[in-house]
Design a protein around this motif. Sequence first.
Motif, mmCIF file in Angstrom:
data_model
loop_
_atom_site.group_PDB
_atom_site.id
_atom_site.type_symbol
_atom_site.label_atom_id
_atom_site.label_comp_id
_atom_site.label_asym_id
_atom_site.label_seq_id
_atom_site.Cartn_x
_atom_site.Cartn_y
_atom_site.Cartn_z
ATOM 1 N N SER A 96 4.727 -10.322 -1.379
ATOM 2 C CA SER A 96 5.860 -10.195 -2.294
ATOM 3 C C SER A 96 6.404 -11.568 -2.660
ATOM 4 O O SER A 96 6.238 -12.548 -1.936
ATOM 5 N N ALA A 287 3.247 -5.976 -3.316
ATOM 6 C CA ALA A 287 2.123 -5.045 -3.191
ATOM 7 C C ALA A 287 1.748 -4.963 -1.725
ATOM 8 O O ALA A 287 2.103 -5.837 -0.924
ATOM 9 N N LEU A 302 -3.821 -2.493 -3.934
ATOM 10 C CA LEU A 302 -2.806 -3.434 -4.414
ATOM 11 C C LEU A 302 -2.264 -3.007 -5.768
ATOM 12 O O LEU A 302 -1.052 -3.087 -6.018
ATOM 13 N N ASP A 303 -3.162 -2.502 -6.622
ATOM 14 C CA ASP A 303 -2.721 -2.059 -7.938
ATOM 15 C C ASP A 303 -1.827 -0.829 -7.838
ATOM 16 O O ASP A 303 -0.805 -0.724 -8.518
ATOM 17 N N PHE A 306 1.638 -1.859 -6.307
ATOM 18 C CA PHE A 306 2.376 -2.942 -6.956
ATOM 19 C C PHE A 306 3.710 -2.431 -7.487
ATOM 20 O O PHE A 306 3.783 -1.422 -8.183
ATOM 21 N N GLN A 308 7.819 -3.630 -8.998
ATOM 22 C CA GLN A 308 8.679 -4.623 -9.619
ATOM 23 C C GLN A 308 10.123 -4.166 -9.454
ATOM 24 O O GLN A 308 10.423 -2.981 -9.571
#
Length: 436
Positions: A96, A287, A302-303, A306, A308
């Motif tokens: 992060s 992630a 990770l995708d 992920f 925000q």
Amino acid sequence: MVLLLRMSDIWAQDSIAATLPVQWTLQQCFDYALKNNIQLNSLRLSRLSTEQDLLLSKAAKLPNLNGTVSQNLDGGKTVNAAGNYPYNVNTNGNYSVNSNVTLFQGGYLNYDIKQKNLLTQVAGLNIAQQVNDITVSITQAYLNILLARENIVYVKDVVATSEAQVKQGQQQYDVGSIALISLVQLQSQLSNDRYQLITAENQHRQNKLVLKQLLQLPSSYDFEILEPDTLITNTRLYALQEVQDSALANRPEIKSSELGIQVSNLDLAKAKTGYLPTLSAGGALGAAYNSGNSNTAYFKQLDNSFYQQIGLTLSVPIFTRRVVKTNVEKAKIEVDQSKLVLQDTKTNLTQTIEQSYINVLNAQSQYDAAVEQLKYSQEGYRIASEQLKVGAANIVVFLQQKNLYVQALQSYIQAKYNAALNIRIYDFYRGIPVKL
């Protein structure tokens, strides 16, 4: 080992001494002290430190950015479809970055920048004040050396005269012109004059040591100072009020104290911001990965994980258990204290200048009186010496005239340099550079 360190220290001092001049002018003393004085250089480092504090306070308005990476290894038994408990090892990680910025803090950051800027100016004024103090001290030490040197010249002349008088007295005693007691009195006077010469030479060495310590020169270094062509200075004595007004408007200690009040007022303003809310903005990206999830590849995890984040945070002080109020009241006390410091600084400076003014008046009067005293005592000594040569003088009367002359001579030398020093110090408060 100690011997090697001692020798290296001596070699270092010798190498420094080799680069120094043999004879020093007053201006060279000033220039060297401004460059090498330890107290001055320490204050310069303090100023560099305050400049770093100023840069830090300005940077506080910028957003920060932090990155976090964690990678863990987990092990343990878990039941499988067959009912067994095999030992499994998994890896997982979290990654992060986050950032925060203060949008509003009641003006605290702006007040802090202004305060740090003022403190940088105060640090510069402290350097200027130290320069002034060193200038006065060096001037006094320099003139004391000149005084002692001139005193040695005159005392040597007195000793030479005494030696000639003893020689003449011995000749007169040998032929029966004077009694033994008269010869003994002349010899005793010669011994006293030689003692005065030794005292004068010791004082000269002591005064040189004072200047060497002020300049912080190597102990092994020997030096001499150049004597100016004349000590004549501007005889105009400026009015006391004029000099005091000039000093109050320009001296660094006054400006520093005035800035101290502004610094304290900014402390008060910063303390009052504790009553106001703080608004900050923050954001984060991150992630995660876990090897136990074998059905999904590393980059796919990770995708999928992920995230925000962005948001605002408003912090409102409701009850601080009197912390803010105490800070405000203490800051008010600090403001009052700073005002007292300024008042005290002004009072001390004006009183110091007034004392300097009185010193100049006294020194000039003493110099005028010393010139007249020397004139008459010198004439009396000349007459007594002529009478002694022809055997017409009483030895006691002659020695009295000689002692009066020596005392008048020493008073004249002292008064001359005292007047030169005091007028320069007085003019220095008016902002006139010290020169000989």
